[in-house]
Design an enzyme around this catalytic site. Structure first.
Site, PDB file in Angstrom:
ATOM      1  N   LYS A 167      37.055   7.763  27.399  1.00  0.00           N
ATOM      2  CA  LYS A 167      37.323   8.825  28.369  1.00  0.00           C
ATOM      3  C   LYS A 167      37.120   8.320  29.798  1.00  0.00           C
ATOM      4  O   LYS A 167      37.922   8.593  30.686  1.00  0.00           O
ATOM      5  CB  LYS A 167      36.433  10.041  28.071  1.00  0.00           C
ATOM      6  CG  LYS A 167      36.833  10.733  26.771  1.00  0.00           C
ATOM      7  CD  LYS A 167      35.841  11.792  26.291  1.00  0.00           C
ATOM      8  CE  LYS A 167      36.261  12.290  24.903  1.00  0.00           C
ATOM      9  NZ  LYS A 167      35.383  13.342  24.357  1.00  0.00           N
TER      10      LYS A 167
ATOM     11  N   GLN B 137      29.589  15.448  25.389  1.00  0.00           N
ATOM     12  CA  GLN B 137      30.082  14.853  24.145  1.00  0.00           C
ATOM     13  C   GLN B 137      29.316  15.424  22.951  1.00  0.00           C
ATOM     14  O   GLN B 137      28.094  15.495  22.964  1.00  0.00           O
ATOM     15  CB  GLN B 137      29.941  13.319  24.218  1.00  0.00           C
ATOM     16  CG  GLN B 137      30.549  12.568  23.059  1.00  0.00           C
ATOM     17  CD  GLN B 137      32.073  12.738  22.950  1.00  0.00           C
ATOM     18  OE1 GLN B 137      32.762  12.922  23.945  1.00  0.00           O
ATOM     19  NE2 GLN B 137      32.589  12.691  21.742  1.00  0.00           N
TER      20      GLN B 137
ATOM     21  N   ASP C  56      37.062  20.671  27.932  1.00  0.00           N
ATOM     22  CA  ASP C  56      37.209  20.541  26.479  1.00  0.00           C
ATOM     23  C   ASP C  56      37.851  21.794  25.868  1.00  0.00           C
ATOM     24  O   ASP C  56      38.335  21.753  24.738  1.00  0.00           O
ATOM     25  CB  ASP C  56      35.836  20.354  25.816  1.00  0.00           C
ATOM     26  CG  ASP C  56      35.520  18.901  25.513  1.00  0.00           C
ATOM     27  OD1 ASP C  56      36.457  18.162  25.166  1.00  0.00           O
ATOM     28  OD2 ASP C  56      34.341  18.526  25.601  1.00  0.00           O
TER      29      ASP C  56
HETATM   30  N1  GUN Z   1      33.281  15.199  19.642  1.00  0.00           N
HETATM   31  C1  GUN Z   1      34.361  15.027  18.844  1.00  0.00           C
HETATM   32  N2  GUN Z   1      35.481  15.438  19.471  1.00  0.00           N
HETATM   33  C2  GUN Z   1      35.109  15.879  20.690  1.00  0.00           C
HETATM   34  C3  GUN Z   1      35.814  16.402  21.803  1.00  0.00           C
HETATM   35  O1  GUN Z   1      37.036  16.585  21.811  1.00  0.00           O
HETATM   36  N3  GUN Z   1      35.062  16.713  22.879  1.00  0.00           N
HETATM   37  C4  GUN Z   1      33.707  16.549  22.913  1.00  0.00           C
HETATM   38  N4  GUN Z   1      33.046  16.908  24.013  1.00  0.00           N
HETATM   39  N5  GUN Z   1      33.021  16.061  21.908  1.00  0.00           N
HETATM   40  C5  GUN Z   1      33.726  15.723  20.792  1.00  0.00           C
END
Ligand code: GUN
Length: 282
Positions: A52, A96, A119
């Protein structure tokens, strides 16, 4: 031969488009900033978070990294989010997941200002999606819609079956397919005769979390198969929820793992970061 839906190439195209857009925004004096919070050192999370941050750099979005220890108290995490919510120079906040035991995920998600929740996990954004109001769309399902559209696969009127009902993928996926005028069924671990249900699908989305569970007996001839799963096998290779070698010969299009849905999630996060300027201007 099935069409291989190349998520890596489509995500690269989206990031390229966003890079241009961000350049224009910068020229107009607008900078975008994403705050990325990781709690603990789960190796998979570290890989995702690094991807990211790299995507941010590529697209031209400033990223702020917050690495909190596994032992951090929930109150401390909530305090950080509150500070980031209040900062005018922060457009997006991402925590996350999963979070360590002892920290309530729901509470943390709810604490993020909905207009910074890139998200799309906050109940305000989930509700907006449900009733068709503007808001952030969750990145993985939004990425799957983009993959289908950019591969020339229409959704309207199609039988769509989503296997899995998680808040992150299954539920929002079903809502997005419905918004695209698909006829949507959500199947899950308690579904009776799952094979009979999945064999109805023109578009089958597998988000079950079980390696190679979807074999050709689950798939109608000529179906489009989207694989959301990602698992590390004993031989260290990655595989999805779909048994690719078994299913590929019977379907019309399929996403590989790796290089399918995964890269799309990051591209759509970048899309949401750019979109945050519009949502925050409302
Ligand atoms: N953990 C697994 N997929 C995601 C996601 O799309 N966003 C976040 N913040 N954590 C995750």
């Amino acid at each position: 031969m099935a069409q291989i839906i190349d998520g890596k190439a489509i995500s690269a195209q989206i990031k390229e488009e966003l890079k241009e857009k961000v350049k224009g925004l910068k020229a107009a004096g607008k900078e975008i900033t994403l705050a990325v919070i990781q709690v603990g050192e789960d190796p998979a999370s570290t890989v995702y978070v690094n991807n990211k941050k790299k995507a941010c750099e590529y697209v031209g979005i400033r990223s702020l990294a917050y690495n909190l220890p596994e032992s951090v108290r929930e109150a401390e995490l909530l305090q950080l989010i509150e500070e980031l919510n209040a900062r005018e120079d922060v457009n997006g906040i991402l925590v996350q997941l999963p979070l360590p035991v002892g920290i309530e995920e729901d509470k943390v998600i709810r604490s993020i200002a909905p207009e910074k929740d890139v998200d799309g996990f906050h109940p305000g954004n989930v509700g907006a999606l449900c009733i068709g109001e503007p808001g952030f769309l969750p990145c993985t399902p939004a990425g799957i819609i983009q993959m289908l559209k950019r591969s020339g696969i229409s959704i309207e009127g199609k039988e769509c079956v989503v296997v899995g009902r998680s808040n992150i993928v299954g539920k929002p996926m079903s809502l997005l397919l419905l918004r695209e005028n698909g006829t949507v069924t959500v199947a899950h671990s308690r579904t009776k005769d799952l094979k009979a249900v999945t064999r109805r699908a023109d578009i089958l989305v597998a988000a079950v979390g079980k390696p190679k569970m979807i074999t050709r007996e689950y798939v109608k001839e000529g179906a489009v198969v989207i694989d959301v799963g990602i698992h590390r096998m004993e031989n260290n290779k990655l595989c999805g929820d779909v048994d690719y070698a078994d299913v590929e010969p019977v379907c019309s299009a399929i996403t590989p793992v790796p290089g399918g849905v995964g890269p799309m999630t990051v591209a759509m996060l970048m899309y949401n970061c750019v979109e945050s300027l519009n949502l925050q201007a409302r």
